[in-house]
Design a protein around this motif. Structure first.
Motif, PDB file in Angstrom:
ATOM      1  N   MET A   1       0.837  -1.167   0.000  1.00  0.00           N
ATOM      2  CA  MET A   1       0.000   0.000   0.000  1.00  0.00           C
ATOM      3  C   MET A   1       0.889   1.240   0.000  1.00  0.00           C
ATOM      4  N   ALA A   2       0.285   2.383   0.138  1.00  0.00           N
ATOM      5  CA  ALA A   2       1.074   3.608   0.047  1.00  0.00           C
ATOM      6  C   ALA A   2       0.509   4.684   0.957  1.00  0.00           C
ATOM      7  N   ASN A   3       1.097   5.836   0.843  1.00  0.00           N
ATOM      8  CA  ASN A   3       0.681   7.007   1.590  1.00  0.00           C
ATOM      9  C   ASN A   3      -0.659   7.474   1.017  1.00  0.00           C
ATOM     10  N   SER A   4      -1.743   7.311   1.790  1.00  0.00           N
ATOM     11  CA  SER A   4      -3.083   7.604   1.283  1.00  0.00           C
ATOM     12  C   SER A   4      -3.865   8.459   2.275  1.00  0.00           C
ATOM     13  N   GLU A  26       8.836   4.153   7.534  1.00  0.00           N
ATOM     14  CA  GLU A  26       8.052   4.228   6.310  1.00  0.00           C
ATOM     15  C   GLU A  26       8.346   3.023   5.405  1.00  0.00           C
ATOM     16  N   ASN A  27       9.596   2.624   5.339  1.00  0.00           N
ATOM     17  CA  ASN A  27       9.968   1.456   4.546  1.00  0.00           C
ATOM     18  C   ASN A  27       9.320   0.186   5.091  1.00  0.00           C
ATOM     19  N   LEU A  29       6.497   0.004   6.735  1.00  0.00           N
ATOM     20  CA  LEU A  29       5.069   0.065   6.402  1.00  0.00           C
ATOM     21  C   LEU A  29       4.827  -0.383   4.962  1.00  0.00           C
ATOM     22  N   LEU A  30       5.679   0.062   4.071  1.00  0.00           N
ATOM     23  CA  LEU A  30       5.535  -0.315   2.665  1.00  0.00           C
ATOM     24  C   LEU A  30       5.784  -1.813   2.458  1.00  0.00           C
ATOM     25  N   GLU A  31       6.802  -2.347   3.125  1.00  0.00           N
ATOM     26  CA  GLU A  31       7.122  -3.779   2.997  1.00  0.00           C
ATOM     27  C   GLU A  31       5.981  -4.660   3.495  1.00  0.00           C
ATOM     28  N   ASN A  33       2.771  -3.831   3.548  1.00  0.00           N
ATOM     29  CA  ASN A  33       1.503  -3.430   2.918  1.00  0.00           C
ATOM     30  C   ASN A  33       0.518  -2.821   3.913  1.00  0.00           C
ATOM     31  N   ASP A  35      -1.469   0.455   5.156  1.00  0.00           N
ATOM     32  CA  ASP A  35      -1.921   1.786   4.744  1.00  0.00           C
ATOM     33  C   ASP A  35      -1.540   2.805   5.812  1.00  0.00           C
ATOM     34  N   TYR A  36      -1.113   3.961   5.377  1.00  0.00           N
ATOM     35  CA  TYR A  36      -0.776   5.039   6.306  1.00  0.00           C
ATOM     36  C   TYR A  36      -0.932   6.369   5.576  1.00  0.00           C
TER      37      TYR A  36
END
Length: 114
Positions: A1-4, A26-27, A29-31, A33, A35-36
């Motif tokens: 997911m991504a920055n939403s 942040e990395n 969170l992306l790894e 998946n 949402d943030y």
């Protein structure tokens, strides 16, 4: 997911992450998946950390990521500081005070011999 931005409009909580841990968090969170939402431009004072908006449903995973990676984070009501960093500062102060005291003692001893 991504920055939403959508995260802000769902059941969420806010987490402040110290600036030194921002990229790692942040990395992670992306790894995983997760949402943030984070807008670095909204944070006027980065000394308090970077504010992340995270979904309540991901709280357990996020807690585990914080513990496993030793990331210092806080909520808006419970503020934590990085005690490891403060310990380094205390050691530096002790060293400076010791040097100043040593110089004063040497000045006194040299003054007695002259």
């Amino acid at each position: 997911m991504a920055n939403s931005i959508e995260v802000k409009f769902q059941e969420h909580f806010k987490l402040n992450v110290l600036f030194k841990d921002y990229i790692l968090f942040e990395n992670l969170l992306l790894e995983n998946n997760i949402d943030y939402y984070c807008n670095i431009n909204e944070n006027s004072d980065i000394s308090d950390g970077t504010r992340f908006f995270l979904l309540d449903k991901d709280r357990i995973i996020i807690d585990q990521l914080l513990m496993d990676n030793e990331i210092i984070a806080s909520t808006e009501t419970i503020l934590f500081s990085d005690y490891r960093q403060e310990r380094k500062i205390q050691k530096f102060h002790f060293l400076v005070y010791s040097i100043v005291i040593l110089i004063l003692v040497l000045i006194i001893l040299i003054g007695d011999f002259i």
